[in-house]
Design a protein around this motif. Structure first.
Motif, PDB file in Angstrom:
ATOM      1  N   TYR A  46     -26.227  68.293  21.012  1.00  0.00           N
ATOM      2  CA  TYR A  46     -25.091  68.167  21.938  1.00  0.00           C
ATOM      3  C   TYR A  46     -24.521  66.774  21.793  1.00  0.00           C
ATOM      4  CZ  TYR A  46     -22.584  67.707  26.394  1.00  0.00           C
ATOM      5  OH  TYR A  46     -21.620  67.480  27.360  1.00  0.00           O
ATOM      6  N   ASP A  47     -23.197  66.655  21.833  1.00  0.00           N
ATOM      7  CA  ASP A  47     -22.580  65.330  21.777  1.00  0.00           C
ATOM      8  C   ASP A  47     -21.232  65.354  22.479  1.00  0.00           C
ATOM      9  OD1 ASP A  47     -22.568  62.617  21.099  1.00  0.00           O
ATOM     10  OD2 ASP A  47     -21.501  62.967  19.220  1.00  0.00           O
ATOM     11  N   VAL A  48     -20.830  64.169  22.915  1.00  0.00           N
ATOM     12  CA  VAL A  48     -19.543  63.976  23.599  1.00  0.00           C
ATOM     13  C   VAL A  48     -18.905  62.703  23.062  1.00  0.00           C
ATOM     14  CG1 VAL A  48     -18.403  63.499  25.812  1.00  0.00           C
ATOM     15  CG2 VAL A  48     -20.405  65.000  25.758  1.00  0.00           C
ATOM     16  N   HIS A  49     -17.614  62.730  22.818  1.00  0.00           N
ATOM     17  CA  HIS A  49     -16.863  61.497  22.553  1.00  0.00           C
ATOM     18  C   HIS A  49     -15.578  61.499  23.365  1.00  0.00           C
ATOM     19  CE1 HIS A  49     -18.992  59.402  19.218  1.00  0.00           C
ATOM     20  NE2 HIS A  49     -19.567  60.594  19.106  1.00  0.00           N
ATOM     21  N   ARG A  50     -15.154  60.276  23.689  1.00  0.00           N
ATOM     22  CA  ARG A  50     -13.966  60.064  24.501  1.00  0.00           C
ATOM     23  C   ARG A  50     -12.709  60.165  23.632  1.00  0.00           C
ATOM     24  NH1 ARG A  50     -13.701  57.126  29.310  1.00  0.00           N
ATOM     25  NH2 ARG A  50     -15.901  56.613  29.098  1.00  0.00           N
ATOM     26  N   ILE A  91     -19.925  67.277  14.027  1.00  0.00           N
ATOM     27  CA  ILE A  91     -20.958  66.966  13.032  1.00  0.00           C
ATOM     28  C   ILE A  91     -22.134  66.261  13.698  1.00  0.00           C
ATOM     29  CG2 ILE A  91     -21.491  65.475  11.047  1.00  0.00           C
ATOM     30  CD1 ILE A  91     -19.027  66.413   9.687  1.00  0.00           C
ATOM     31  N   HIS A  92     -21.874  65.424  14.678  1.00  0.00           N
ATOM     32  CA  HIS A  92     -22.986  64.745  15.366  1.00  0.00           C
ATOM     33  C   HIS A  92     -23.886  65.754  16.077  1.00  0.00           C
ATOM     34  CE1 HIS A  92     -20.638  60.668  15.579  1.00  0.00           C
ATOM     35  NE2 HIS A  92     -20.788  61.133  14.355  1.00  0.00           N
ATOM     36  N   ALA A  93     -23.295  66.720  16.744  1.00  0.00           N
ATOM     37  CA  ALA A  93     -24.110  67.751  17.403  1.00  0.00           C
ATOM     38  C   ALA A  93     -24.904  68.540  16.360  1.00  0.00           C
ATOM     39  CB  ALA A  93     -23.209  68.681  18.214  1.00  0.00           C
TER      40      ALA A  93
HETATM   41 MG    MG Z   1     -21.683  60.992  18.571  1.00  0.00          MG
END
Ligand code: MG
Length: 159
Positions: free
Chosen positions: A8-12, A42-44
């Motif tokens: 799981y990932d989040v970006h602003r 891709i990070h997730a």
């Molecule tokens: Mg990230």
């Protein structure tokens, strides 16, 4: 032997940055902020791959305090995660990535995203699923403050 992992990932979302998701440039007025290219999908996916083999997370392998990863193309990180997995005798069974974004509409980009992930991961496109959803304008994604992504990965041990 099979192994499963989730990420799981989040970006602003900010002005003045490009929006890149699953390695594909997406046309939008805002882009994702981050130390790398901030490709949240891709990070997730990397975290799902690492998680499947209990290898920690993307922050452990590619710390955002390191200048080595400043502005880095996340496809390079995904490639390194694949090397780690293959070096331990595993291949991709399948992966499933969900991108949660109110805007822009991502449906036109999905085929290209699947192809690009398959190319970087050196696997078949039919093992790679990418989906997109909105949150019906609820929450930070719904307010277009950020984009989040979830991924699961199934790894299969080579015979
Ligand atoms: Mg990230």
């Amino acid at each position: 032997m099979i192994r499963i992992g989730q990420g799981y990932d989040v970006h602003r979302l900010v002005e003045g940055r490009r929006l890149r998701l699953c390695g594909v440039e997406v046309a939008h007025t805002l882009g994702l902020d981050g130390h790398s290219d901030a490709d949240v999908a891709i990070h997730a996916l990397c975290d799902a791959l690492l998680g499947a083999l209990a290898l920690g997370d993307i922050g452990k392998h590619f710390p955002d305090t390191s200048s080595d990863y400043e502005g880095i193309d996340s496809r390079l990180l995904l490639g390194r995660c694949m090397e780690l997995i293959r070096s331990r005798g595993y291949d991709i069974g399948n992966v499933d990535v969900t991108i949660i974004a109110q805007r822009p509409k991502l449906a036109p980009y999905i085929p290209q995203m699947r192809e690009e992930l398959a190319r970087v991961m050196q696997t078949e496109t039919d093992r790679i699923s990418v989906k997109a959803t909105t949150t019906e304008r609820l929450g930070f994604e719904g307010r277009c403050e950020g984009i989040s992504s979830m991924a699961v990965a199934l790894l299969v041990k080579r015979q």
